[in-house]
Design a protein around this motif. Structure first.
Motif, PDB file in Angstrom:
ATOM      1  N   ASP A 718       0.840  -1.193   0.000  1.00 46.26           N
ATOM      2  CA  ASP A 718       0.000   0.000   0.000  1.00 46.26           C
ATOM      3  C   ASP A 718       0.881   1.251   0.000  1.00 46.26           C
ATOM      4  O   ASP A 718       1.802   1.381   0.801  1.00 46.26           O
ATOM      5  CB  ASP A 718      -0.905  -0.006   1.240  1.00 46.26           C
ATOM      6  CG  ASP A 718      -2.067   0.963   1.089  1.00 46.26           C
ATOM      7  OD1 ASP A 718      -1.816   2.119   0.694  1.00 46.26           O
ATOM      8  OD2 ASP A 718      -3.215   0.576   1.361  1.00 46.26           O
ATOM      9  N   ARG A 720       0.393   4.216   1.013  1.00 50.32           N
ATOM     10  CA  ARG A 720       0.394   5.086   2.195  1.00 50.32           C
ATOM     11  C   ARG A 720       1.422   4.652   3.237  1.00 50.32           C
ATOM     12  O   ARG A 720       1.846   5.459   4.058  1.00 50.32           O
ATOM     13  CB  ARG A 720      -1.015   5.142   2.808  1.00 50.32           C
ATOM     14  CG  ARG A 720      -1.507   3.855   3.417  1.00 50.32           C
ATOM     15  CD  ARG A 720      -3.011   3.866   3.588  1.00 50.32           C
ATOM     16  NE  ARG A 720      -3.659   3.694   2.283  1.00 50.32           N
ATOM     17  CZ  ARG A 720      -4.950   3.869   2.054  1.00 50.32           C
ATOM     18  NH1 ARG A 720      -5.728   4.258   3.028  1.00 50.32           N
ATOM     19  NH2 ARG A 720      -5.460   3.673   0.863  1.00 50.32           N
ATOM     20  N   TYR A 721       1.825   3.370   3.181  1.00 48.51           N
ATOM     21  CA  TYR A 721       2.820   2.888   4.152  1.00 48.51           C
ATOM     22  C   TYR A 721       4.231   2.899   3.571  1.00 48.51           C
ATOM     23  O   TYR A 721       5.215   2.967   4.318  1.00 48.51           O
ATOM     24  CB  TYR A 721       2.445   1.475   4.617  1.00 48.51           C
ATOM     25  CG  TYR A 721       1.009   1.386   5.092  1.00 48.51           C
ATOM     26  CD1 TYR A 721       0.502   2.313   5.996  1.00 48.51           C
ATOM     27  CD2 TYR A 721       0.159   0.377   4.624  1.00 48.51           C
ATOM     28  CE1 TYR A 721      -0.818   2.240   6.417  1.00 48.51           C
ATOM     29  CE2 TYR A 721      -1.148   0.302   5.042  1.00 48.51           C
ATOM     30  CZ  TYR A 721      -1.646   1.242   5.934  1.00 48.51           C
ATOM     31  OH  TYR A 721      -2.951   1.177   6.353  1.00 48.51           O
ATOM     32  N   CYS A 771      -1.052   7.035  -5.699  1.00 48.10           N
ATOM     33  CA  CYS A 771      -1.274   8.281  -4.956  1.00 48.10           C
ATOM     34  C   CYS A 771      -2.645   8.875  -5.288  1.00 48.10           C
ATOM     35  O   CYS A 771      -3.296   9.460  -4.412  1.00 48.10           O
ATOM     36  CB  CYS A 771      -0.177   9.291  -5.284  1.00 48.10           C
ATOM     37  SG  CYS A 771       1.383   8.969  -4.437  1.00 48.10           S
ATOM     38  N   TRP A 774      -5.080   6.967  -3.262  1.00 50.46           N
ATOM     39  CA  TRP A 774      -4.909   7.383  -1.851  1.00 50.46           C
ATOM     40  C   TRP A 774      -5.579   8.736  -1.620  1.00 50.46           C
ATOM     41  O   TRP A 774      -6.253   8.951  -0.617  1.00 50.46           O
ATOM     42  CB  TRP A 774      -3.410   7.451  -1.546  1.00 50.46           C
ATOM     43  CG  TRP A 774      -3.062   7.776  -0.122  1.00 50.46           C
ATOM     44  CD1 TRP A 774      -3.879   7.748   0.974  1.00 50.46           C
ATOM     45  CD2 TRP A 774      -1.775   8.198   0.353  1.00 50.46           C
ATOM     46  NE1 TRP A 774      -3.189   8.113   2.094  1.00 50.46           N
ATOM     47  CE2 TRP A 774      -1.893   8.396   1.751  1.00 50.46           C
ATOM     48  CE3 TRP A 774      -0.532   8.399  -0.246  1.00 50.46           C
ATOM     49  CZ2 TRP A 774      -0.813   8.803   2.542  1.00 50.46           C
ATOM     50  CZ3 TRP A 774       0.536   8.801   0.531  1.00 50.46           C
ATOM     51  CH2 TRP A 774       0.395   9.001   1.909  1.00 50.46           C
ATOM     52  N   ILE A 778      -8.527   9.916   0.962  1.00 52.17           N
ATOM     53  CA  ILE A 778      -8.374  11.055   1.884  1.00 52.17           C
ATOM     54  C   ILE A 778      -9.569  11.989   1.774  1.00 52.17           C
ATOM     55  O   ILE A 778     -10.144  12.428   2.783  1.00 52.17           O
ATOM     56  CB  ILE A 778      -7.061  11.804   1.603  1.00 52.17           C
ATOM     57  CG1 ILE A 778      -5.849  10.936   1.976  1.00 52.17           C
ATOM     58  CG2 ILE A 778      -7.008  13.140   2.365  1.00 52.17           C
ATOM     59  CD1 ILE A 778      -4.512  11.533   1.567  1.00 52.17           C
ATOM     60  N   SER A 863       1.303  13.662   8.514  1.00 52.14           N
ATOM     61  CA  SER A 863       1.862  12.613   7.654  1.00 52.14           C
ATOM     62  C   SER A 863       2.727  11.641   8.451  1.00 52.14           C
ATOM     63  O   SER A 863       3.459  10.849   7.864  1.00 52.14           O
ATOM     64  CB  SER A 863       2.697  13.251   6.534  1.00 52.14           C
ATOM     65  OG  SER A 863       3.741  14.030   7.087  1.00 52.14           O
ATOM     66  N   HIS A 865       4.223   8.520  10.320  1.00 49.29           N
ATOM     67  CA  HIS A 865       4.099   7.085  10.085  1.00 49.29           C
ATOM     68  C   HIS A 865       4.019   6.375  11.437  1.00 49.29           C
ATOM     69  O   HIS A 865       4.969   6.384  12.216  1.00 49.29           O
ATOM     70  CB  HIS A 865       5.305   6.580   9.290  1.00 49.29           C
ATOM     71  CG  HIS A 865       5.231   5.114   8.972  1.00 49.29           C
ATOM     72  ND1 HIS A 865       5.656   4.143   9.848  1.00 49.29           N
ATOM     73  CD2 HIS A 865       4.769   4.457   7.867  1.00 49.29           C
ATOM     74  CE1 HIS A 865       5.469   2.952   9.309  1.00 49.29           C
ATOM     75  NE2 HIS A 865       4.939   3.112   8.095  1.00 49.29           N
ATOM     76  N   LEU A 923      -2.932  11.065   7.535  1.00 46.38           N
ATOM     77  CA  LEU A 923      -3.153  10.697   6.140  1.00 46.38           C
ATOM     78  C   LEU A 923      -2.823   9.241   5.856  1.00 46.38           C
ATOM     79  O   LEU A 923      -3.452   8.604   5.003  1.00 46.38           O
ATOM     80  CB  LEU A 923      -2.312  11.608   5.234  1.00 46.38           C
ATOM     81  CG  LEU A 923      -2.571  13.122   5.400  1.00 46.38           C
ATOM     82  CD1 LEU A 923      -1.664  13.922   4.473  1.00 46.38           C
ATOM     83  CD2 LEU A 923      -4.034  13.448   5.142  1.00 46.38           C
ATOM     84  N   ARG A 924      -1.848   8.681   6.563  1.00 50.28           N
ATOM     85  CA  ARG A 924      -1.486   7.277   6.309  1.00 50.28           C
ATOM     86  C   ARG A 924      -2.492   6.320   6.942  1.00 50.28           C
ATOM     87  O   ARG A 924      -2.438   5.111   6.686  1.00 50.28           O
ATOM     88  CB  ARG A 924      -0.084   7.001   6.849  1.00 50.28           C
ATOM     89  CG  ARG A 924       1.016   7.836   6.186  1.00 50.28           C
ATOM     90  CD  ARG A 924       2.381   7.498   6.760  1.00 50.28           C
ATOM     91  NE  ARG A 924       3.414   8.449   6.383  1.00 50.28           N
ATOM     92  CZ  ARG A 924       4.229   8.318   5.333  1.00 50.28           C
ATOM     93  NH1 ARG A 924       4.126   7.249   4.565  1.00 50.28           N
ATOM     94  NH2 ARG A 924       5.139   9.234   5.068  1.00 50.28           N
TER      95      ARG A 924
END
Length: 963
Positions: A718, A720-721, A771, A774, A778, A863, A865, A923-924
């Motif tokens: 994914d 986002r990760y 993106c 993603w 969002i 943002s 993680h 966001l993630r």
């Protein structure tokens, strides 16, 4: 005429030059005609007229002579021969054509400026931009409106003390602002204090819109008992003050403008640094010196005079701190002229006399050869194998190779010659450029530049230092400034974009402080300044060369602007005034010239030498320098005379050493320190907590990199990760959310791609597609307080990246204990440290501000993680992240800022009704299966917000009346 100039017969040119060089014609024209010195500029004049280029100074002087050579009476035949010569006729026709072209160009420019001036405010407002002048205009409009009195009371209560320095240079709008606030007559008795500090005799900035009439108008608001004059001079020696008084009481020299006159002063400075050769105060410290008829003669004479002052047999000496006498030092002398052009010429002539000088004029980095060569270096780094880039770079100042050197390097490259062991070859250059290219991508441009500048086989620093003086000093300072620029403003664009940006700066140098390079150093050098630049400065010896009066308008710009008065308002116009307006403009200009002379005259401490050109005065202000007479404290240096040298030989001045404390002991370190107020932000405040997180930017926490191959994510992982972490990645995501809209998906991919290039985020087509999906998740995510989607929040009233500066208490530092207690009472202890700093403004930027259902909400994007699954972004994990990074403090600051904003914008504002909460969207953590995942909301109680607002220094002097 221009076409005919392209095919001129050389014999025709030679015949005209023979005529104008003849003794008969030179004797038949006025002796002082300026064009005679520039007869050799004829080929350049023909070329500039032929190509329709602006004329340089020499060609301008020659052109004036062609139009009017100034024949004396009794030479009609020779004059007719000159006037009827075919080349004279042709040149006059070309000059007339150029004059018509310039007139038309000036008219078009004036029309464009007028149109832009009318349309610019609305255009700026539409783009959300403003200037300080716009802000003053809007504030004056509000102060003159129906609620102006209440606003004036608020401002004078909020800022009870106003000190205006250099008040003689206020423009119309600035003066109106003072009249609308501190000098207002329709408000209650003021509890404020206004101090105007100014010297109307030094009002010299009319070309910028400064108008001394505003000072005189404001002065009328002040009661006579509250007006104070400072008539004691602490700068100049007693004899020099006496010379000033004698000069300004001669004829009408004391008239410096409407209601502006010179008042005799007394001296408080009884210590003479510059004395006569016996060590006594100089009896006549004001010297009038004839400086010839033009700038060339004037700079020759001033350079020679400076050499006489510095000579070991000079008639004047320097008294040192121990009472001994020595030669005058170069840094004891300050030379003031009207323009930088004259100072540049003078600097060259001083150098021929072996005298170091420092020219204090602002020079733009991007007008120098080092900045142009840096553009060639950037191009070569981007394309290390391009031979054209190599040749351009090597032939520039960084390598200074001649054509023979380039041919030699090419022969080595082709195997025809053998390189020496320490010779810098094209192969060495390519290797260095390739390394720099790789380093730029990984470590930044500054890191890439360092090995190139100091290569083992070729040091760019040494090459620049080997250039002739003073070019070598200029080159080294410029390159050092480029390094400083890269350190303070590191390129955020990729190499291609940054190279294009640099080329744009070269084409149109920015008028900004960061682009201004420092002047050439001169620890013991004669100081060269324009009279405007010298305002506020002083020197033991001043040589003043005003060089006549201005010709009108602002001549330092490519666009000529003229001060024009409309009633009590002075403005700048591109249209040259005519008729009565021209007469009035010339009168004000003449008065400003008088004041400019006054500023120059009053810079000297012990000795003042005024260089006056030998000509009939054209304007009254020039007559100021023709009306001098010898007096007890002034003297006139005869034409052609020099300073009389003394037989006694003075020793050179010794280096000054700091005075030691009594008994040789060091001064004790002061026990008490005083600090002014500072600005701060949430990020800075978060570092002052007991358990702060050691990161540079809390929004963009940087996780540990994946080191092992086992941790390499699979291709279908994914986005986002796996998306990059760090400041650049966080800035990229914020930029995307600022410049996209949830309902305009067709524009997303282009925006994603453009900003990926800008922030150097490596995204291929697959990455862009990931993106894009993603971003769709969002925008579909639910805002935790309002319950609507992010896309819906942008459909109504909203603002992105909304910056604010929160005013804090202007008298005392914030009470950290009470602020901590407020958060502890809410179950959110911060552990702020007492650092005794006085913060005056707290700055921040709200990512997304929107209105829904009558309430105003704050949304902040994160943002950070936290893990590689949606479960890592559950409510407990988000609360822990909020605790770790003290985001609760950020949320409170944002709510106080919004609370203050709404108070000023909503007439019926009630925090319980209108103030929404603060929302955080990680966001993630957004999840298409659960629209609430990754979101956290919080609203502080109204009592908490009001209490924190009070602790931060807000006091409403005019509370809203309730029924």
């Amino acid at each position: 005429a221009r076409a005919a100039l392209r095919d001129l017969d050389p014999a025709l040119i030679a015949d005209w030059q023979t005529l104008t060089d003849s003794d008969a014609l030179l004797a038949a024209t006025r002796k002082d005609a300026a064009w005679k010195k520039h007869r050799a500029a004829l080929p350049a004049l023909i070329a500039q007229l032929r190509d329709n280029r602006p004329l340089d100074d020499a060609c301008t002087a020659l052109a004036a002579g062609i139009l009017d050579p100034k024949f004396n009476k009794g030479h009609d035949a020779l004059a007719a021969r000159y006037h009827d010569h075919p080349l004279t006729t042709l040149l006059r026709a070309a000059l007339a054509h150029q004059h018509d072209h310039d007139t038309l160009d000036a008219a078009a420019t004036a029309a464009l400026i007028t149109a832009v001036r009318a349309e610019l405010p609305a255009a700026r407002e539409q783009r959300g931009e403003t200037t300080f002048n716009d802000k003053i205009t809007r504030l004056n409009r509000a102060l003159e409106g129906p609620h102006g009195a209440a606003l004036a009371r608020y401002l004078t209560h909020r800022y009870p003390v106003m000190l205006v320095d250099e008040s003689q240079d206020l423009n119309h709008d600035q003066a109106r602002l003072l009249e609308n606030t501190y000098l207002r007559e329709d408000t209650a008795p003021p509890r404020s204090f206004l101090l105007l500090v100014g010297d109307p005799k030094q009002a010299i900035y009319g070309f910028r819109g400064g108008d001394v009439a505003n000072y005189n108008r404001l002065k009328q608001h002040i009661a006579p008992a509250d007006r104070h004059q400072l008539l004691t001079n602490h700068r100049s020696a007693a004899n020099l003050i006496a010379a000033h008084n004698e000069h300004y009481t001669h004829h009408d020299n004391d008239r410096l403008g409407d209601n502006i006159h010179y008042h005799p002063a007394s001296a408080a400075n009884l210590k003479n640094r510059i004395v006569d050769h016996h060590g006594n105060p100089i009896a006549a410290p004001l010297i009038w010196m004839d400086s010839g008829q033009n700038q060339d003669e004037e700079t020759d004479k001033i350079a020679a005079l400076t050499a006489q002052l510095l000579a070991e047999t000079s008639p004047y000496a320097r008294r040192n701190d121990d009472g001994s006498l020595s030669r005058i030092r170069p840094r004891d002398i300050q030379i003031l002229m009207r323009s930088n052009n004259g100072l540049v010429t003078l600097q060259q002539k001083l150098h021929r006399h072996g005298i170091d000088s420092e020219l204090q004029h602002e020079q733009n980095l991007f007008t120098g050869s080092v900045a142009r060569a840096f553009a060639d270096l950037l191009a070569a780094i981007r394309d290390p194998e391009n031979s054209a880039h190599h040749n351009r770079l090597l032939s520039g100042p960084y390598y200074n190779k001649t054509q023979a050197d380039l041919d030699h390097l090419a022969a080595i490259e082709q195997g025809e010659n053998e390189a020496a062991a320490d010779e810098y070859t094209l192969a060495d250059l390519r290797a260095a450029l390739n390394r720099a290219r790789a380093q730029w991508q990984s470590g930044g441009l500054l890191a890439a530049l360092t090995p190139l500048l100091d290569h083992p086989k070729h040091s760019i620093w040494q090459t620049l230092a080997a250039a002739p003086y003073p070019d070598n000093h200029r080159h080294l300072l410029d390159l050092r400034h480029i390094q400083q620029l890269l350190a303070e403003r590191p390129p955020e664009q990729n190499p291609a974009h940054y190279s294009r940006w640099w080329q744009r700066q070269l084409a149109d140098p920015p008028q900004a402080d960061w682009a201004t390079v420092p002047p050439l150093p001169g620890t013991n050098a004669v100081q060269l300044l324009t009279i405007h630049k010298a305002k506020g400065l002083q020197a033991p010896i001043v040589i003043l060369a005003p060089g006549g009066s201005n010709k009108g308008g602002n001549r330092d710009s490519s666009v000529r602007l003229y001060p024009v008065r409309d009633g009590d308002r002075l403005s700048l116009s591109p249209c040259k005034p005519e008729g009565a307006a021209k007469t009035e403009n010339e009168r004000h200009e003449d008065e400003e010239n008088r004041r400019l002379h006054y500023v120059g005259i009053t810079r000297a401490e012990d000795l003042l030498i005024i260089a006056k050109r030998h000509k009939s005065p054209a304007k009254p202000s020039e007559a100021l320098y023709q009306s001098q007479t010898e007096s007890p404290h002034s003297q006139i240096l005869p034409e052609g005379a020099s300073l009389s040298q003394h037989e006694r030989v003075l020793p050179a001045a010794t280096a000054e050493t700091p005075a030691a404390a009594p008994n040789g002991e060091a001064e004790p370190w002061p026990r008490k320190h005083y600090y002014g107020w500072q600005r701060t932000s949430f990020t800075a405040l978060s570092r002052d907590t007991d358990n702060h997180t050691a990161i540079d930017l809390a929004d963009y926490a940087i996780a540990e990199p994946r080191d092992s191959a086992a941790e390499t994510p699979p291709d279908d992982a994914d986005i986002r990760y796996t998306f990059p972490r760090g400041p650049a990645a966080g800035s990229y995501l914020h930029a995307i959310l600022e410049h996209t809209h949830g309902d305009r998906r067709a524009d997303w991919r282009q925006t994603l791609s453009r900003h990926a290039a800008e922030w150097q985020i490596p995204l291929d087509d697959a990455g862009l597609s990931a993106c894009e999906q993603w971003l769709a998740d969002i925008y579909a995510a639910q805002c935790p307080q309002s319950g609507i989607s992010l896309a819906a929040s942008k459909r109504g009233a909203h603002r992105s990246e909304y910056g604010f500066s929160l005013a804090l208490d202007d008298r005392d530092p914030a009470n950290i204990d009470r602020i901590d207690a407020l958060f502890t009472a809410c179950g959110l202890p911060l552990g702020l440290k007492k650092n005794h700093k006085h913060y005056r403004y707290l700055r921040g930027e709200i990512d997304h501000l929107y209105q829904h259902g009558g309430r105003y909400y704050i949304l902040d994007y994160k943002s950070n993680h936290l893990g590689d699954s949606p479960a890592a972004y559950n409510a407990a994990a988000l609360k822990q992240a909020m605790d770790d990074h003290h985001y609760w403090l950020q949320a409170a600051i944002y709510q106080v800022a919004l609370h203050r904003l709404l108070q000023t914008r909503l007439p019926d504002y009630d925090p319980e009704t209108h103030l929404g909460g603060v929302e955080y969207l990680y966001l993630r953590g957004v999840d298409s299966a659960d629209r609430t995942n990754g979101g956290l909301g919080h609203r502080y109680p109204t009592d908490f917000i009001l209490a924190l607002d009070r602790e931060l220094g807000y006091q409403n002097p005019y509370p809203r009346q309730t029924a």
